[in-house]
Motif scaffolding. Structure first.
Motif, short mmCIF file in Angstrom:
data_model
loop_
_atom_site.label_atom_id
_atom_site.label_comp_id
_atom_site.label_asym_id
_atom_site.label_seq_id
_atom_site.Cartn_x
_atom_site.Cartn_y
_atom_site.Cartn_z
N GLY A 37 12.24 -7.72 -9.43
CA GLY A 37 13.58 -8.24 -9.16
C GLY A 37 13.88 -9.51 -9.93
O GLY A 37 15.01 -9.75 -10.32
N ASN A 38 12.87 -10.32 -10.17
CA ASN A 38 13.07 -11.59 -10.86
C ASN A 38 12.93 -11.48 -12.36
O ASN A 38 13.50 -12.25 -13.11
N LYS A 39 12.19 -10.51 -12.81
CA LYS A 39 11.89 -10.41 -14.23
C LYS A 39 11.86 -8.95 -14.62
O LYS A 39 11.11 -8.18 -14.05
N GLN A 40 12.68 -8.59 -15.58
CA GLN A 40 12.71 -7.21 -16.02
C GLN A 40 11.42 -6.93 -16.80
O GLN A 40 11.08 -7.63 -17.73
N LEU A 41 10.71 -5.90 -16.36
CA LEU A 41 9.49 -5.53 -17.04
C LEU A 41 9.86 -4.74 -18.28
O LEU A 41 10.39 -3.64 -18.20
N THR A 42 9.59 -5.31 -19.45
CA THR A 42 9.94 -4.65 -20.69
C THR A 42 8.73 -4.60 -21.59
O THR A 42 7.77 -5.36 -21.43
N LYS A 43 8.78 -3.71 -22.54
CA LYS A 43 7.74 -3.67 -23.54
C LYS A 43 8.34 -3.98 -24.89
O LYS A 43 9.54 -3.82 -25.09
N LYS A 44 7.52 -4.42 -25.81
CA LYS A 44 8.00 -4.85 -27.11
C LYS A 44 8.49 -3.69 -27.96
O LYS A 44 9.53 -3.77 -28.58
N TRP A 45 7.75 -2.60 -27.98
CA TRP A 45 8.08 -1.47 -28.84
C TRP A 45 8.49 -0.26 -28.02
O TRP A 45 7.84 0.08 -27.05
N LEU A 46 9.58 0.38 -28.44
CA LEU A 46 10.09 1.57 -27.76
C LEU A 46 9.99 2.76 -28.71
O LEU A 46 10.15 2.62 -29.92
N LYS A 47 9.75 3.93 -28.14
CA LYS A 47 9.75 5.17 -28.92
C LYS A 47 11.17 5.72 -28.93
O LYS A 47 12.04 5.28 -28.17
N SER A 48 11.39 6.72 -29.77
CA SER A 48 12.74 7.28 -29.95
C SER A 48 13.36 7.75 -28.65
O SER A 48 14.53 7.48 -28.37
N ASN A 49 12.58 8.47 -27.83
CA ASN A 49 13.16 8.98 -26.58
C ASN A 49 13.58 7.85 -25.65
O ASN A 49 14.57 7.97 -24.93
N GLU A 50 12.85 6.73 -25.67
CA GLU A 50 13.22 5.59 -24.82
C GLU A 50 14.49 4.92 -25.33
O GLU A 50 15.34 4.50 -24.54
N VAL A 51 14.63 4.84 -26.65
CA VAL A 51 15.84 4.24 -27.24
C VAL A 51 17.05 5.12 -26.94
O VAL A 51 18.12 4.63 -26.58
N ARG A 52 16.87 6.44 -27.09
CA ARG A 52 17.99 7.36 -26.79
C ARG A 52 18.42 7.24 -25.34
O ARG A 52 19.62 7.23 -25.03
#
Length: 98
Positions: free
Chosen positions: A31-46
């Motif tokens: 809730g306080n911090k969006q859990l993100t990763k540095k690199w995304l694959k194509s399906n995640e970007v789409r």
């Protein structure tokens, strides 16, 4: 020194309390911090942008979205995608509607 006997019900209650505490902790973190990763694959970007594979390919070809290709897998820097979205945002308050 008195010995205390632990029953299966005590262990079940401890397990449930521990699980609830862990769930609360995970909710507080996400809730306080969006859990993100540095690199995304194509399906995640789409999925993030809500676009088709062809649209993503066109964005790569025309240089709109930078990418890195390693062993046949395309990776996109999430920060760069966010910067592109912010850089191309349109402020609707400045438009003249007729």
């Amino acid at each position: 020194m008195a010995a205390e006997i632990i029953t299966p019900e005590d262990l079940t209650r401890f397990k449930n309390d521990l699980l609830e505490d862990l769930k609360d902790l995970i909710k507080a973190i996400s809730g306080n911090k969006q859990l993100t990763k540095k690199w995304l694959k194509s399906n995640e970007v789409r999925k993030l942008l809500g676009i088709s594979p062809g649209t993503l390919q066109n964005l790569r070809i025309n240089g709109t979205i930078p990418y890195t290709k390693i062993g046949g897998v395309l990776y996109y820097d999430q920060r760069e995608i966010e910067d592109i979205l912010k850089g191309n945002s349109v402020n609707s308050l400045n438009k003249n509607f007729k």
